[in-house]
Design a protein around this motif. Sequence first.
Motif, mmCIF file in Angstrom:
data_model
loop_
_atom_site.group_PDB
_atom_site.id
_atom_site.type_symbol
_atom_site.label_atom_id
_atom_site.label_comp_id
_atom_site.label_asym_id
_atom_site.label_seq_id
_atom_site.Cartn_x
_atom_site.Cartn_y
_atom_site.Cartn_z
ATOM 1 N N TYR A 128 -11.930 6.670 -2.965
ATOM 2 C CA TYR A 128 -12.060 6.705 -1.503
ATOM 3 C C TYR A 128 -11.943 8.163 -1.054
ATOM 4 N N GLU A 129 -12.346 8.402 0.180
ATOM 5 C CA GLU A 129 -12.056 9.708 0.756
ATOM 6 C C GLU A 129 -10.533 9.847 0.864
ATOM 7 N N ILE A 130 -10.005 10.968 0.388
ATOM 8 C CA ILE A 130 -8.553 11.149 0.376
ATOM 9 C C ILE A 130 -8.072 11.524 1.770
ATOM 10 N N VAL A 131 -7.034 10.807 2.220
ATOM 11 C CA VAL A 131 -6.483 10.991 3.563
ATOM 12 C C VAL A 131 -5.038 11.461 3.435
ATOM 13 N N ALA A 132 -4.661 12.448 4.219
ATOM 14 C CA ALA A 132 -3.302 12.993 4.184
ATOM 15 C C ALA A 132 -2.266 11.905 4.472
ATOM 16 N N LYS A 133 -1.131 11.973 3.748
ATOM 17 C CA LYS A 133 0.012 11.065 3.914
ATOM 18 C C LYS A 133 -0.324 9.613 3.597
ATOM 19 N N SER A 134 -1.448 9.398 2.926
ATOM 20 C CA SER A 134 -1.867 8.041 2.583
ATOM 21 C C SER A 134 -1.716 7.791 1.091
ATOM 22 N N TYR A 135 -0.937 6.766 0.729
ATOM 23 C CA TYR A 135 -0.837 6.395 -0.672
ATOM 24 C C TYR A 135 -2.028 5.538 -1.093
ATOM 25 N N GLU A 136 -2.663 4.832 -0.095
ATOM 26 C CA GLU A 136 -3.782 3.944 -0.442
ATOM 27 C C GLU A 136 -4.940 4.701 -1.089
ATOM 28 N N THR A 137 -5.217 5.921 -0.599
ATOM 29 C CA THR A 137 -6.403 6.638 -1.066
ATOM 30 C C THR A 137 -6.166 7.424 -2.353
ATOM 31 N N VAL A 138 -4.907 7.425 -2.831
ATOM 32 C CA VAL A 138 -4.635 8.136 -4.093
ATOM 33 C C VAL A 138 -3.996 7.202 -5.123
ATOM 34 N N SER A 139 -4.205 5.903 -4.956
ATOM 35 C CA SER A 139 -3.684 4.920 -5.907
ATOM 36 C C SER A 139 -4.738 4.586 -6.952
ATOM 37 N N LYS A 140 -4.257 4.233 -8.147
ATOM 38 C CA LYS A 140 -5.104 3.842 -9.273
ATOM 39 C C LYS A 140 -6.208 4.881 -9.523
ATOM 40 N N ILE A 141 -5.760 6.096 -9.764
ATOM 41 C CA ILE A 141 -6.664 7.198 -10.084
ATOM 42 C C ILE A 141 -6.859 7.242 -11.601
ATOM 43 N N PHE A 142 -8.095 7.442 -12.026
ATOM 44 C CA PHE A 142 -8.407 7.638 -13.443
ATOM 45 C C PHE A 142 -8.689 9.121 -13.698
ATOM 46 N N TYR A 223 -4.110 8.984 8.963
ATOM 47 C CA TYR A 223 -4.614 7.824 9.699
ATOM 48 C C TYR A 223 -4.081 7.811 11.136
ATOM 49 N N ILE A 224 -4.857 7.205 12.054
ATOM 50 C CA ILE A 224 -4.360 6.924 13.394
ATOM 51 C C ILE A 224 -3.225 5.907 13.258
ATOM 52 N N HIS A 225 -2.046 6.223 13.790
ATOM 53 C CA HIS A 225 -0.905 5.327 13.548
ATOM 54 C C HIS A 225 0.114 5.396 14.680
ATOM 55 N N THR A 226 0.916 4.328 14.764
ATOM 56 C CA THR A 226 2.127 4.298 15.576
ATOM 57 C C THR A 226 3.306 4.280 14.593
ATOM 58 N N ASP A 227 4.484 3.904 15.055
ATOM 59 C CA ASP A 227 5.644 3.884 14.154
ATOM 60 C C ASP A 227 5.513 2.824 13.064
ATOM 61 N N THR A 228 4.987 1.642 13.406
ATOM 62 C CA THR A 228 4.951 0.534 12.438
ATOM 63 C C THR A 228 3.554 -0.003 12.185
ATOM 64 N N ALA A 229 2.535 0.655 12.724
ATOM 65 C CA ALA A 229 1.161 0.181 12.530
ATOM 66 C C ALA A 229 0.247 1.373 12.270
ATOM 67 N N ARG A 230 -0.778 1.134 11.474
ATOM 68 C CA ARG A 230 -1.757 2.192 11.220
ATOM 69 C C ARG A 230 -3.157 1.590 11.091
ATOM 70 N N PHE A 231 -4.106 2.277 11.724
ATOM 71 C CA PHE A 231 -5.513 1.944 11.551
ATOM 72 C C PHE A 231 -6.020 2.735 10.335
ATOM 73 N N LEU A 232 -6.787 2.094 9.479
ATOM 74 C CA LEU A 232 -7.291 2.802 8.307
ATOM 75 C C LEU A 232 -8.523 3.631 8.679
ATOM 76 N N VAL A 233 -8.288 4.481 9.674
ATOM 77 C CA VAL A 233 -9.287 5.420 10.156
ATOM 78 C C VAL A 233 -8.609 6.777 10.265
ATOM 79 N N SER A 234 -9.142 7.788 9.578
ATOM 80 C CA SER A 234 -8.584 9.137 9.691
ATOM 81 C C SER A 234 -8.800 9.663 11.104
#
Length: 323
Positions: A128-142, A223-234
């Motif tokens: 995926y495109e790597i996004v700052a502070k996101s673990y989703e975009t840097v998981s399961k890297i080969f 990502y666009i986010h609040t304290d407990t929610a985040r949109f998966l949009v940089s």
Amino acid sequence: MLREENEMDLLERIRQMPRKQLSADAEQTILSNLRRLNGQKQQNVKKNRVWQNALLVASVPVLLVCLFLIPAIMEKFSYSNMVSKSPPISSSTTELSPKFDLVAKDGSVIYSDRLRGIKGKIAFSENYEIVAKSYETVSKIFWYAWGDPSLLNKAQLTATAVNLDTGEKFLANESTLGSPINGADAHAVTNFNPFPSKGKWRLDVMLNEQPYASIVIPVKDEYIHTDTARFLVSKDDAVTGTLTTLLVVQGHDLGDSVKVRAFPFNNEDEVRSFTFHSGGEFIQANDLIPITQFSGNLEFDTPGKWQIEVNGEKTIVNVREGR
């Protein structure tokens, strides 16, 4: 050799000297001197032998150390040879590293335009495109590496990331390369540490503590986010128009849908309301926090600052003109 020749000359001169009968006292004096000289010679021989034995004993530990060190030195030297065949890492590398296909040994394409790095040497899967502070975009890297499998297998890989815009630095990944896979001579499956900020980042890769390669990658804003929610949009992708996205909210049992409000900053009269529908409950892999995924659309019809609200929590995002 010179000493032996001097002694022979001395003996010849003695033979040529006129013979004369010695007195008994003179004979005893000469014999006593000869015995004394012979005793000194024997002592010197013994001293020499003692020194020779001491040197022999002292040399044994040195030889043992060499026997243990030489294999390690040779192993390091052989790995250094492998590294030295590659161009050295340049700290001035700023151009983004290219993306390319993962190709099997028979030439067939396994993954198209999935790898980023140095073709034929080392690369990682950019799923995926790597996004700052996101673990989703840097998981399961080969990691994929090409070269001598006997040298690459079990090599210790360390990747240090440097932000080329700010100089910020952190340890992005540590892995151990394993067996060949998918046309590569060695590989590793891992997770990167999240990148702390947006920008152009350079990954300086070391193998067995030796410089090996540099890979330059782009990292998008968080990502666009609040304290407990985040949109998966940089935040970099917040543009005018309709954005179809996932909304991740912390917690379970949140109902089948969630309401989202958005309006131009300080202009609540133009509020928009969007409904996001539940897509399932999950446990967040990096910290085991329960989450619920929702899907829906965000719409921004004008550029500028927008305020977004989710479950009463607010955030501000800068919206750019869409292309």
